[in-house]
Design an enzyme around this catalytic site. Structure first.
Site, PDB file in Angstrom:
ATOM      1  CB  SER A 252     -11.412   6.972  11.700  1.00  0.00           C
ATOM      2  OG  SER A 252     -10.882   7.263  10.426  1.00  0.00           O
ATOM      3  CG  HIS A 282      -7.410   3.592  10.540  1.00  0.00           C
ATOM      4  ND1 HIS A 282      -7.199   4.204   9.331  1.00  0.00           N
ATOM      5  CD2 HIS A 282      -8.574   4.144  11.012  1.00  0.00           C
ATOM      6  CE1 HIS A 282      -8.183   5.071   9.083  1.00  0.00           C
ATOM      7  NE2 HIS A 282      -9.030   5.058  10.108  1.00  0.00           N
ATOM      8  CG  HIS A 330      -4.975   2.121   1.078  1.00  0.00           C
ATOM      9  ND1 HIS A 330      -6.302   2.055   0.727  1.00  0.00           N
ATOM     10  CD2 HIS A 330      -4.877   3.121   1.979  1.00  0.00           C
ATOM     11  CE1 HIS A 330      -6.967   2.982   1.388  1.00  0.00           C
ATOM     12  NE2 HIS A 330      -6.129   3.651   2.155  1.00  0.00           N
ATOM     13  NE  ARG A 339      -4.501   9.783   1.911  1.00  0.00           N
ATOM     14  CZ  ARG A 339      -5.056   8.946   2.790  1.00  0.00           C
ATOM     15  NH1 ARG A 339      -5.884   9.430   3.707  1.00  0.00           N
ATOM     16  NH2 ARG A 339      -4.804   7.656   2.765  1.00  0.00           N
ATOM     17  CG  ASP A 387      -0.500   6.600   8.082  1.00  0.00           C
ATOM     18  OD1 ASP A 387      -0.868   7.736   8.388  1.00  0.00           O
ATOM     19  OD2 ASP A 387      -1.262   5.615   8.060  1.00  0.00           O
TER      20      ASP A 387
HETATM   21  N1  NMX Z   1       3.498  -5.199   5.048  1.00  0.00           N
HETATM   22  C1  NMX Z   1       3.411  -6.541   5.130  1.00  0.00           C
HETATM   23  N2  NMX Z   1       2.340  -7.254   4.754  1.00  0.00           N
HETATM   24  C2  NMX Z   1       1.318  -6.564   4.229  1.00  0.00           C
HETATM   25  C3  NMX Z   1       1.345  -5.182   4.077  1.00  0.00           C
HETATM   26  C4  NMX Z   1       2.480  -4.485   4.529  1.00  0.00           C
HETATM   27  N3  NMX Z   1       2.587  -3.158   4.463  1.00  0.00           N
HETATM   28  N4  NMX Z   1       0.180  -4.785   3.525  1.00  0.00           N
HETATM   29  C5  NMX Z   1      -0.559  -5.905   3.360  1.00  0.00           C
HETATM   30  N5  NMX Z   1       0.133  -6.975   3.790  1.00  0.00           N
HETATM   31  C6  NMX Z   1      -0.320  -8.359   3.881  1.00  0.00           C
HETATM   32  C7  NMX Z   1      -1.552  -8.432   4.783  1.00  0.00           C
HETATM   33  O1  NMX Z   1      -1.186  -8.429   6.150  1.00  0.00           O
HETATM   34  C8  NMX Z   1      -2.192  -9.692   4.298  1.00  0.00           C
HETATM   35  O2  NMX Z   1      -1.489 -10.767   4.862  1.00  0.00           O
HETATM   36  P1  NMX Z   1      -2.252 -12.120   5.325  1.00  0.00           P
HETATM   37  O3  NMX Z   1      -2.824 -12.692   4.063  1.00  0.00           O
HETATM   38  O4  NMX Z   1      -1.169 -12.940   5.935  1.00  0.00           O
HETATM   39  O5  NMX Z   1      -3.311 -11.702   6.295  1.00  0.00           O
HETATM   40  C9  NMX Z   1      -1.899  -9.665   2.796  1.00  0.00           C
HETATM   41  O6  NMX Z   1      -0.780  -8.794   2.622  1.00  0.00           O
HETATM   42  C10 NMX Z   1      -3.056  -9.150   1.969  1.00  0.00           C
HETATM   43  O7  NMX Z   1      -3.439  -7.882   2.486  1.00  0.00           O
HETATM   44  P2  NMX Z   1      -4.070  -6.763   1.528  1.00  0.00           P
HETATM   45  O8  NMX Z   1      -5.354  -7.299   0.996  1.00  0.00           O
HETATM   46  O9  NMX Z   1      -3.070  -6.282   0.555  1.00  0.00           O
HETATM   47  O10 NMX Z   1      -4.288  -5.571   2.560  1.00  0.00           O
HETATM   48  P3  NMX Z   1      -5.534  -5.307   3.518  1.00  0.00           P
HETATM   49  O11 NMX Z   1      -6.586  -4.614   2.723  1.00  0.00           O
HETATM   50  O12 NMX Z   1      -5.948  -6.532   4.246  1.00  0.00           O
HETATM   51  O13 NMX Z   1      -4.887  -4.310   4.580  1.00  0.00           O
HETATM   52  C11 NMX Z   1      -3.600  -2.458   5.297  1.00  0.00           C
HETATM   53  C12 NMX Z   1      -4.601  -2.963   4.258  1.00  0.00           C
HETATM   54  C13 NMX Z   1      -3.392  -0.974   5.109  1.00  0.00           C
HETATM   55  C14 NMX Z   1      -4.166  -2.715   6.693  1.00  0.00           C
HETATM   56  C15 NMX Z   1      -2.259  -3.224   5.098  1.00  0.00           C
HETATM   57  O14 NMX Z   1      -1.714  -2.908   3.829  1.00  0.00           O
HETATM   58  C16 NMX Z   1      -1.229  -2.935   6.177  1.00  0.00           C
HETATM   59  O15 NMX Z   1      -1.269  -3.589   7.226  1.00  0.00           O
HETATM   60  N6  NMX Z   1      -0.313  -1.940   5.950  1.00  0.00           N
HETATM   61  C17 NMX Z   1       0.638  -1.541   6.968  1.00  0.00           C
HETATM   62  C18 NMX Z   1      -0.048  -0.668   8.018  1.00  0.00           C
HETATM   63  C19 NMX Z   1      -0.383   0.681   7.453  1.00  0.00           C
HETATM   64  O16 NMX Z   1       0.410   1.351   6.818  1.00  0.00           O
HETATM   65  N7  NMX Z   1      -1.624   1.137   7.723  1.00  0.00           N
HETATM   66  C20 NMX Z   1      -2.054   2.489   7.347  1.00  0.00           C
HETATM   67  C21 NMX Z   1      -3.159   2.518   6.292  1.00  0.00           C
HETATM   68  C22 NMX Z   1      -3.526   3.944   5.987  1.00  0.00           C
HETATM   69  N8  NMX Z   1      -4.126   4.603   7.137  1.00  0.00           N
HETATM   70  O17 NMX Z   1      -3.667   5.633   7.556  1.00  0.00           O
HETATM   71  O18 NMX Z   1      -5.118   4.129   7.667  1.00  0.00           O
HETATM   72  C1  MLT Z   2      -7.578   6.529   5.644  1.00  0.00           C
HETATM   73  O1  MLT Z   2      -7.185   7.676   5.350  1.00  0.00           O
HETATM   74  O2  MLT Z   2      -8.626   6.357   6.294  1.00  0.00           O
HETATM   75  C2  MLT Z   2      -6.720   5.368   5.297  1.00  0.00           C
HETATM   76  O3  MLT Z   2      -6.016   5.571   4.114  1.00  0.00           O
HETATM   77  C3  MLT Z   2      -7.404   4.042   5.372  1.00  0.00           C
HETATM   78  C4  MLT Z   2      -8.500   3.774   4.386  1.00  0.00           C
HETATM   79  O4  MLT Z   2      -8.848   4.559   3.527  1.00  0.00           O
HETATM   80  O5  MLT Z   2      -9.029   2.637   4.485  1.00  0.00           O
END
Ligand code: NMX
Ligand code: MLT
Length: 454
Positions: A252, A282, A330, A339, A387
């Protein structure tokens, strides 16, 4: 809604004047870095970063917040507890007003009570949302996602952008551009809670709209406008402050910065930022967490209390189905998000909430999920993010319409995004335009053992 105009509070130096001084002090630092040290290397880029979402590449500059992977966020150099402790509190509350935090984000200074009152008064003048914004939202199908409504409402205000108007006038120049930006940014942060409350009442309270209370600060007024009682006022203040900023690289903030870098005004830029926030990886994750938790209760605990064994099974079922566990992981953090902890502490110190069954279940997931994600071995960070904890608080206070939760995130995130693009203009940051390469180029450089720079 009735116009609300208060007498302006008189202060010796206004927020805008303080900001001007800070900008004038900061400009030579940026200019010197570019002129004398522009070619100093601060990072290098690997193939997996180019393909994998530019992860960790240091190529954005902001002084408003910094995210350390182990420690978590610092706003203007302060941790979350330090920030809450330092800022003047709302009357009768342990939490600061959102207005005091806005002052702090923009300037890096802790405002006096008088300075906070000036901002509260300024926002009261700015917060009259034009009727056409409500009409535009009302014209959408009532079952549109509330993030569509919020993004539309923000975008609708573009027609009155002071920045866009000034850009075509002779008086506009690179030196004073930030002043017009500041006007739009301040209007936007003052108005977004009013628009969010309108959406809430339109969608979930039978269009029973509640007028602004001109005597209340932003958090208290938001509570009032969505029909909440006094005890929700601190929830709103805490929520908006915690969600405000997470350095510049998140989707964002980065989108807002990118779109504004074309000198698109704050309405275009933040509407786009909100569209990114609406993604399930996100900000939408906060509604996904509630959805997951309630579905878990429904599917696994119809005839029994939740247990760690059942939570473990449900987590594995989610992973085995190829889904992510919402609220965990994350891109930068490698520890539990502070947070998350700040909100958990709020729950633990709030009678009733600490014994709430949903909070207990969220706490049980916190005990189990990091182990499951670690055992699966994919996520680099198995710990909860912001979240995972935010929805349960809203739910407890009666804001049970969880598709609204990302709107709440968007109200808070406006503070960080607007502070950042005000400074982008103040420091004359350039249009963003990274370079792309082809797969064939990557394969050639891979064969050569790295790109030849000469
Ligand atoms: N559950 C299952 N798999 C996960 C999760 C999770 N919570 N987090 C990461 N992975 C997987 C990810 O999908 C990836 O799989 P693949 O290699 O098959 O593509 C692998 O682990 C490596 O990912 P990372 O490097 O650890 O994470 P990345 O930086 O790519 O993504 C998020 C970060 C936040 C997108 C990821 O952790 C996620 O999808 N979390 C669940 C959604 C979530 O809670 N998002 C909110 C973030 C905070 N916000 O408010 O923005
Ligand atoms: C945020 O607050 O924007 C989320 O934790 C995602 C991020 O920092 O990448």
């Amino acid at each position: 809604m009735a116009p609300t105009v208060l007498e302006p509070v008189k202060v010796s130096i206004t927020l805008k004047q303080t900001l001007q001084k800070k900008i004038e002090a900061q400009r030579p630092h940026t200019a010197r870095l570019v002129k004398e040290f522009g070619k100093v290397i601060i990072d290098q880029v690997t193939i997996d970063q180019a393909i994998g979402g530019a992860r960790d590449i240091r190529c954005l500059v902001t002084d408003i917040s910094y995210l350390d992977p182990q420690e978590g966020i610092r706003f203007r150099g302060k941790t979350i507890p330090e920030t809450f402790a330092a800022l003047p509190k709302a009357a009768g509350s342990d939490y600061p007003t959102v207005e005091s935090f806005w002052y702090f984000l923009l300037t890096g200074d802790i405002p006096t009570q008088e300075q906070v009152d000036e901002v509260i008064g300024e926002w009261k003048v700015r917060q009259d949302v034009p009727q056409y914004v409500f009409n535009a939202i009302r014209a959408l199908p009532r079952d549109s996602h509330p993030m569509v409504m919020l993004s539309t409402g923000i975008l609708a205000m573009q027609k009155d952008s002071k920045f866009a108007k000034a850009y075509h006038e002779a008086s506009y120049n690179k030196n004073n551009a930030w002043e017009f930006l500041y006007e739009d940014a301040s209007d936007l942060v003052a108005r977004i809670p009013i628009i969010a409350a309108f959406i809430y009442n339109l969608k979930y309270r039978g269009d029973n709209q509640i007028p602004i209370d001109p005597k209340k600060d932003m958090g208290a007024n938001f509570a009032h406008m969505i029909g909440q009682k006094k005890d929700y006022e601190d929830v709103a203040r805490m929520y908006f402050i915690l969600h405000s900023d997470h350095e510049s690289g998140n989707v964002s903030a980065h989108t807002t910065h990118l779109v504004h870098s074309a000198l698109s005004d704050p309405y275009y830029a933040y509407s786009a930022g909100l569209n990114g926030l609406a993604g399930p990886l996100h900000g939408l994750a906060n509604q996904e967490v509630l959805d997951w938790t309630l579905k878990f209760q429904d599917k696994y605990c119809r005839d029994s209390e939740p247990t760690k064994e059942l939570v473990t099974k449900a987590l594995w079922d989610t992973l085995n189905a190829g889904h992510v566990v919402p609220g965990y992981g994350h891109a930068v953090l490698r520890k539990t998000d502070p947070r998350y902890m700040a909100q958990r502490e709020f729950c633990l110190k709030t009678p009733g909430l600490k014994d709430d069954p949903l909070f207990k279940l969220v706490s049980m997931i916190f005990e189990v999920a990091p182990g499951v994600l670690t055992e699966q071995g994919k996520a680099k960070n198995p710990w909860p993010n912001v979240d995972a904890q935010s929805g349960v608080i809203q739910w407890y206070y009666g804001v049970t319409e969880w598709d609204f939760y990302t709107v709440l995130f968007g109200v808070g995130r406006a503070l960080g995004c607007m502070a950042n693009i005000t400074w982008d203009r103040a420091l004359g940051y350039a249009i963003e335009r990274p370079k792309s390469v082809t797969t064939a180029m990557l394969e050639k450089w891979a064969d050569e053992g790295g790109r030849k720079t000469s």
